[in-house]
Write a protein that holds these residues in place. Sequence first.
Motif, short mmCIF file in Angstrom:
data_model
loop_
_atom_site.label_atom_id
_atom_site.label_comp_id
_atom_site.label_asym_id
_atom_site.label_seq_id
_atom_site.Cartn_x
_atom_site.Cartn_y
_atom_site.Cartn_z
N PHE A 27 0.69 -1.27 -0.49
CA PHE A 27 0.06 0.11 -0.15
C PHE A 27 0.73 1.48 0.09
CE2 PHE A 27 -3.14 -3.42 1.53
CZ PHE A 27 -3.98 -2.86 0.97
N ARG A 28 2.16 1.30 0.64
CA ARG A 28 2.85 2.71 0.87
C ARG A 28 3.39 2.92 -0.35
NH1 ARG A 28 7.34 2.33 4.81
NH2 ARG A 28 6.37 3.26 6.38
N GLU A 29 3.89 2.20 -1.36
CA GLU A 29 4.36 2.20 -3.00
C GLU A 29 3.13 2.14 -3.76
OE1 GLU A 29 7.13 2.96 -6.01
OE2 GLU A 29 7.38 2.57 -3.42
N GLY A 30 1.98 1.92 -3.02
CA GLY A 30 0.54 1.98 -4.16
C GLY A 30 -0.05 3.44 -4.10
N PHE A 31 0.60 4.01 -3.14
CA PHE A 31 -0.41 5.12 -3.00
C PHE A 31 0.61 6.92 -3.08
CE2 PHE A 31 -3.86 2.22 -2.22
CZ PHE A 31 -4.77 2.58 -2.67
N PRO A 57 2.41 -6.27 -6.18
CA PRO A 57 2.87 -5.73 -4.97
C PRO A 57 1.52 -4.27 -4.80
CG PRO A 57 3.63 -7.19 -5.06
CD PRO A 57 3.81 -6.70 -5.63
N ALA A 58 2.32 -3.94 -5.61
CA ALA A 58 1.34 -1.85 -5.65
C ALA A 58 0.34 -2.00 -6.29
CB ALA A 58 2.36 -1.03 -6.18
N ARG A 59 0.34 -2.13 -7.39
CA ARG A 59 -1.20 -2.56 -8.40
C ARG A 59 -2.46 -3.86 -7.52
NH1 ARG A 59 0.57 -1.98 -14.40
NH2 ARG A 59 2.58 -1.62 -14.18
N VAL A 60 -2.04 -4.61 -7.41
CA VAL A 60 -2.01 -5.35 -6.21
C VAL A 60 -2.91 -4.68 -5.15
CG1 VAL A 60 -3.20 -6.83 -4.75
CG2 VAL A 60 -2.18 -7.62 -6.86
N ILE A 65 -3.70 -1.70 -4.98
CA ILE A 65 -4.59 0.09 -5.55
C ILE A 65 -5.39 -1.08 -6.11
CG2 ILE A 65 -5.65 1.70 -7.12
CD1 ILE A 65 -2.19 1.93 -6.71
N GLN A 66 -6.15 -1.78 -6.47
CA GLN A 66 -7.37 -2.63 -6.90
C GLN A 66 -7.90 -2.68 -5.30
OE1 GLN A 66 -10.45 -4.76 -8.89
NE2 GLN A 66 -8.78 -3.31 -9.61
N LEU A 67 -7.99 -3.80 -4.63
CA LEU A 67 -7.97 -4.57 -2.97
C LEU A 67 -8.90 -2.86 -2.46
CD1 LEU A 67 -5.59 -7.14 -1.88
CD2 LEU A 67 -8.06 -7.29 -3.14
N ALA A 68 -7.95 -1.91 -2.69
CA ALA A 68 -8.51 -0.76 -2.01
C ALA A 68 -9.92 -0.46 -2.77
CB ALA A 68 -7.91 0.47 -1.94
N HIS A 69 -9.99 -0.17 -3.65
CA HIS A 69 -11.07 0.45 -5.21
C HIS A 69 -11.92 -0.38 -4.52
CE1 HIS A 69 -12.67 2.10 -8.06
NE2 HIS A 69 -13.27 0.97 -8.25
N ARG A 70 -12.05 -1.92 -4.47
CA ARG A 70 -12.88 -2.93 -4.17
C ARG A 70 -13.53 -3.25 -2.77
NH1 ARG A 70 -11.01 -9.42 -6.48
NH2 ARG A 70 -10.63 -8.69 -8.49
N LEU A 71 -12.62 -2.35 -1.54
CA LEU A 71 -13.53 -2.87 -0.32
C LEU A 71 -13.77 -1.11 -0.16
CD1 LEU A 71 -9.68 -3.84 1.43
CD2 LEU A 71 -12.28 -5.05 1.35
#
Length: 227
Positions: free
Chosen positions: A109-113, A131-134, A136-142
């Motif tokens: 999450f740190r790298e993704g944002f 992992p960074a893209r994952v 972001i995707q999980l944050a969008h889903r949650l």
Amino acid sequence: CVSALMLIVFQALLGMWTVTWLLKPIVVMGHLIGGLSSFALLAWLALRSHGWQAQADETLPGRGLVISGLCLLALQIALGGWTSANYAAWACGTDFPSCLGQWWPTTDFREGFVLWRGIGVDYEGGVLDGPARVAIQLAHRLLAVLVSAQLLVIAIKAMRLPVLRRYGLTLLAALLAQLTLGIANVKLGLPLTVAALHNAGAALLLLCLLALLARISPIRRIESPAR
């Protein structure tokens, strides 16, 4: 309206920076937000100018709930833009509701944002690792779950009032359509038509909430001082 003009000018600048700054995610996301903000502002002005408001003898509840729903939806739209700008929409492959065959795969999450990475980096195709893209995707889903719950509550409460029933039904239909499009985006591998409809669905949800907010909000009239 001066604010609308300023927003459109800023939107034009974001469009230019999208190209000159090589698809920098924060600019691409801002361009999306600017476009929908322009749409929302014009829609609000149109609704209010055409008499969408609570009558003088009406007391319609739920204004705070609708405003909080708008804030959550705006955050989800921004996160959707961030997901797209970082090429993270397909980070989980075609897995749903799981991701890469797991319920919670490796994330960063740190790298993704990280919002700003300097000038001169070419972001076409994305620069983030898996992992960074994952993340972001999980944050969008949650966040989609939270937004959906909030909008569902708003729709149900609106449907309980005869004067707001059609607004609630329209919001519920738009929400179900948007959820279906979001899942289809993943399961079908991001076809362009579905992705475009998903963006349109976000605008429709925004319009539904604005229409409901306009309907339950009385226009404040400024009385001229007595002479």
